[in-house]
Design a protein around this motif. Structure first.
Motif, PDB file in Angstrom:
ATOM      1  N   UNK A  33     -83.615 -10.321 -21.175  1.00 33.07           N
ATOM      2  CA  UNK A  33     -83.719 -10.870 -19.826  1.00 33.07           C
ATOM      3  C   UNK A  33     -84.546  -9.930 -18.962  1.00 33.07           C
ATOM      4  N   UNK A  34     -85.380 -10.530 -18.139  1.00 36.55           N
ATOM      5  CA  UNK A  34     -86.250  -9.794 -17.226  1.00 36.55           C
ATOM      6  C   UNK A  34     -86.098 -10.365 -15.818  1.00 36.55           C
ATOM      7  N   UNK A  35     -85.951  -9.513 -14.792  1.00 40.16           N
ATOM      8  CA  UNK A  35     -85.860 -10.026 -13.418  1.00 40.16           C
ATOM      9  C   UNK A  35     -87.103 -10.811 -13.003  1.00 40.16           C
ATOM     10  N   UNK A  36     -88.242 -10.466 -13.585  1.00 39.08           N
ATOM     11  CA  UNK A  36     -89.489 -11.157 -13.223  1.00 39.08           C
ATOM     12  C   UNK A  36     -89.611 -12.533 -13.856  1.00 39.08           C
ATOM     13  N   UNK A  37     -88.763 -12.834 -14.845  1.00 40.98           N
ATOM     14  CA  UNK A  37     -88.839 -14.118 -15.535  1.00 40.98           C
ATOM     15  C   UNK A  37     -87.440 -14.747 -15.649  1.00 40.98           C
ATOM     16  N   UNK A  38     -86.854 -15.137 -14.520  1.00 41.22           N
ATOM     17  CA  UNK A  38     -85.539 -15.783 -14.565  1.00 41.22           C
ATOM     18  C   UNK A  38     -85.660 -17.221 -15.083  1.00 41.22           C
ATOM     19  N   UNK A  39     -84.526 -17.839 -15.331  1.00 38.22           N
ATOM     20  CA  UNK A  39     -84.533 -19.248 -15.708  1.00 38.22           C
ATOM     21  C   UNK A  39     -85.078 -20.089 -14.554  1.00 38.22           C
ATOM     22  N   UNK A  40     -85.789 -21.157 -14.896  1.00 39.24           N
ATOM     23  CA  UNK A  40     -86.361 -22.057 -13.900  1.00 39.24           C
ATOM     24  C   UNK A  40     -85.986 -23.494 -14.236  1.00 39.24           C
ATOM     25  N   UNK A  41     -85.974 -24.389 -13.242  1.00 40.47           N
ATOM     26  CA  UNK A  41     -85.622 -25.794 -13.513  1.00 40.47           C
ATOM     27  C   UNK A  41     -86.614 -26.488 -14.440  1.00 40.47           C
ATOM     28  N   UNK A  42     -87.810 -25.945 -14.549  1.00 42.93           N
ATOM     29  CA  UNK A  42     -88.857 -26.589 -15.349  1.00 42.93           C
ATOM     30  C   UNK A  42     -88.559 -26.525 -16.843  1.00 42.93           C
ATOM     31  N   UNK A  43     -87.836 -25.479 -17.269  1.00 46.95           N
ATOM     32  CA  UNK A  43     -87.582 -25.268 -18.689  1.00 46.95           C
ATOM     33  C   UNK A  43     -86.088 -25.079 -18.941  1.00 46.95           C
ATOM     34  N   UNK A  44     -85.698 -25.323 -20.179  1.00 46.84           N
ATOM     35  CA  UNK A  44     -84.352 -24.976 -20.634  1.00 46.84           C
ATOM     36  C   UNK A  44     -84.452 -23.656 -21.379  1.00 46.84           C
ATOM     37  N   UNK A  45     -83.800 -22.631 -20.871  1.00 46.35           N
ATOM     38  CA  UNK A  45     -83.927 -21.295 -21.434  1.00 46.35           C
ATOM     39  C   UNK A  45     -83.251 -21.236 -22.809  1.00 46.35           C
ATOM     40  N   UNK A  46     -84.026 -20.873 -23.807  1.00 46.77           N
ATOM     41  CA  UNK A  46     -83.504 -20.686 -25.147  1.00 46.77           C
ATOM     42  C   UNK A  46     -83.346 -19.206 -25.451  1.00 46.77           C
ATOM     43  N   UNK A  47     -82.608 -18.913 -26.507  1.00 48.00           N
ATOM     44  CA  UNK A  47     -82.370 -17.533 -26.889  1.00 48.00           C
ATOM     45  C   UNK A  47     -82.437 -17.395 -28.399  1.00 48.00           C
ATOM     46  N   UNK A  48     -82.958 -16.290 -28.855  1.00 45.01           N
ATOM     47  CA  UNK A  48     -82.939 -15.961 -30.274  1.00 45.01           C
ATOM     48  C   UNK A  48     -82.240 -14.622 -30.442  1.00 45.01           C
ATOM     49  N   UNK A  49     -81.259 -14.618 -31.320  1.00 48.24           N
ATOM     50  CA  UNK A  49     -80.466 -13.407 -31.532  1.00 48.24           C
ATOM     51  C   UNK A  49     -81.159 -12.451 -32.487  1.00 48.24           C
ATOM     52  N   UNK A  50     -81.689 -12.992 -33.571  1.00 45.63           N
ATOM     53  CA  UNK A  50     -82.342 -12.158 -34.581  1.00 45.63           C
ATOM     54  C   UNK A  50     -83.252 -13.045 -35.413  1.00 45.63           C
ATOM     55  N   UNK A  51     -84.557 -12.755 -35.384  1.00 42.23           N
ATOM     56  CA  UNK A  51     -85.507 -13.484 -36.216  1.00 42.23           C
ATOM     57  C   UNK A  51     -86.722 -12.601 -36.433  1.00 42.23           C
ATOM     58  N   UNK A  52     -87.602 -13.035 -37.336  1.00 41.29           N
ATOM     59  CA  UNK A  52     -88.812 -12.261 -37.547  1.00 41.29           C
ATOM     60  C   UNK A  52     -89.284 -12.282 -38.989  1.00 41.29           C
ATOM     61  N   UNK A  53     -90.230 -11.390 -39.285  1.00 37.19           N
ATOM     62  CA  UNK A  53     -90.896 -11.346 -40.580  1.00 37.19           C
ATOM     63  C   UNK A  53     -90.704  -9.999 -41.263  1.00 37.19           C
ATOM     64  N   UNK A  54     -90.581 -10.055 -42.571  1.00 38.68           N
ATOM     65  CA  UNK A  54     -90.744  -8.882 -43.425  1.00 38.68           C
ATOM     66  C   UNK A  54     -91.906  -9.170 -44.370  1.00 38.68           C
ATOM     67  N   UNK A  55     -92.810  -8.200 -44.493  1.00 37.22           N
ATOM     68  CA  UNK A  55     -94.047  -8.394 -45.250  1.00 37.22           C
ATOM     69  C   UNK A  55     -94.131  -7.301 -46.307  1.00 37.22           C
ATOM     70  N   UNK A  56     -94.146  -7.706 -47.587  1.00 38.46           N
ATOM     71  CA  UNK A  56     -94.187  -6.751 -48.690  1.00 38.46           C
ATOM     72  C   UNK A  56     -95.531  -6.813 -49.404  1.00 38.46           C
ATOM     73  N   UNK A  57     -96.050  -5.655 -49.789  1.00 39.62           N
ATOM     74  CA  UNK A  57     -97.230  -5.605 -50.642  1.00 39.62           C
ATOM     75  C   UNK A  57     -96.790  -5.843 -52.085  1.00 39.62           C
ATOM     76  N   UNK A  58     -97.345  -6.886 -52.718  1.00 34.21           N
ATOM     77  CA  UNK A  58     -96.943  -7.267 -54.071  1.00 34.21           C
ATOM     78  C   UNK A  58     -98.001  -6.921 -55.108  1.00 34.21           C
ATOM     79  N   UNK A  59     -99.055  -6.271 -54.717  1.00 30.84           N
ATOM     80  CA  UNK A  59    -100.143  -5.962 -55.637  1.00 30.84           C
ATOM     81  C   UNK A  59    -101.456  -6.013 -54.888  1.00 30.84           C
TER      82      UNK A  59
END
Length: 266
Positions: free
Chosen positions: A184-210
């Protein structure tokens, strides 16, 4: 570009696949009871953490560590496979997590650089309509404001404020890591234009396979905002993930020569 620091010790909707064939997995889950959708919708605790510049080292470390711990769990189950792209699920008392992986003929460091800049994600992920860089915290951490299109039965689009943290491998065999979580950032509060979503944990792991082969894995610990787009049919979900991941593969292949000078630092 300065070398990124090393590591400490997708909201899907239904889609279709052109020419894709799904292979059922013996013992895999073909459907879910819906209990996870119900339990997650009932979860009212905020998932976002307040962004505090004085505590940014801890927040960044925790972001990376959470994704690495999710990836390291040993009870992932292969639910479906489409053209050698696997969808894995992991169930626990509170969350239904997803893991998708594929092999791509792209250098691992190059894939890492391309995927770590969220401003480029709308080029391949239809769930990202617009991405604004709000704050470049340091060379490896940034805060973005993400706007998603209207999907499913939502009356208005979602928006997210996301801390993205990236780390290069520390040891041979370690992955490149790109971790995402809501803040959460004070400069970007929730607004009526959007429904605020949240992600707890997501992302990528990238392995070198050769030589020029890379394993790209995506993880998402599903929450109520994510599950709004999930049906109880794993086949529909796996098709959607497949479409998005194949678009990601095309993006990586089409841009694999764009960042060659930057790779010297990785």
């Amino acid at each position: 570009m300065t070398s990124p620091r090393c590591c400490p010790g997708f909201g899907p909707s239904l889609g279709t696949v052109s020419g894709g064939t799904e292979r059922p997995v013996p013992g895999g889950r073909s459907a879910w009871t819906g209990k996870y959708i119900v339990s997650c919708k009932q979860e009212e605790m905020p998932l976002s953490v307040p962004w505090d510049p004085s505590n940014q080292v801890y927040l960044s470390y925790n972001n990376i560590s959470s994704l690495k711990m999710l990836a390291a769990k040993d009870n992932w189950a292969l639910s479906s496979e489409i053209n050698q792209v696997g969808l894995y699920t992991l169930e626990d008392d509170k969350y239904l997590s997803f893991h998708m992986e594929m092999l791509v003929n792209v250098d691992a460091a190059h894939a890492f650089l391309l995927l770590s800049d969220l401003r480029r994600r709308p080029e391949w992920d239809k769930h990202y309509r617009n991405v604004e860089l709000v704050q470049q915290v340091d060379e490896d951490d940034a805060i973005y404001h993400v706007i998603s299109p209207i999907l499913g039965t939502d009356p208005k689009p979602q928006d997210f404020v996301i801390l993205a943290s990236r780390r290069k491998p520390c040891d041979h065999g370690d992955p490149y890591v790109i971790a995402l979580r809501s803040v959460t950032l004070p400069t970007h509060p929730e607004t009526p234009e959007y429904r605020r979503g949240e992600t707890l944990c997501s992302g990528f792991c990238v392995w070198r396979e050769g030589d020029q082969m890379t394993k790209v894995s995506y993880y998402n610990q599903a929450t109520s905002g994510f599950l709004n787009y999930v049906t109880t049919n794993v086949a529909g979900l796996s098709l959607e993930f497949y479409n998005t991941f194949k678009a990601c593969e095309k993006f990586l292949l089409d841009n694999r020569n764009d960042l060659a000078p930057s790779l010297q630092t990785l």
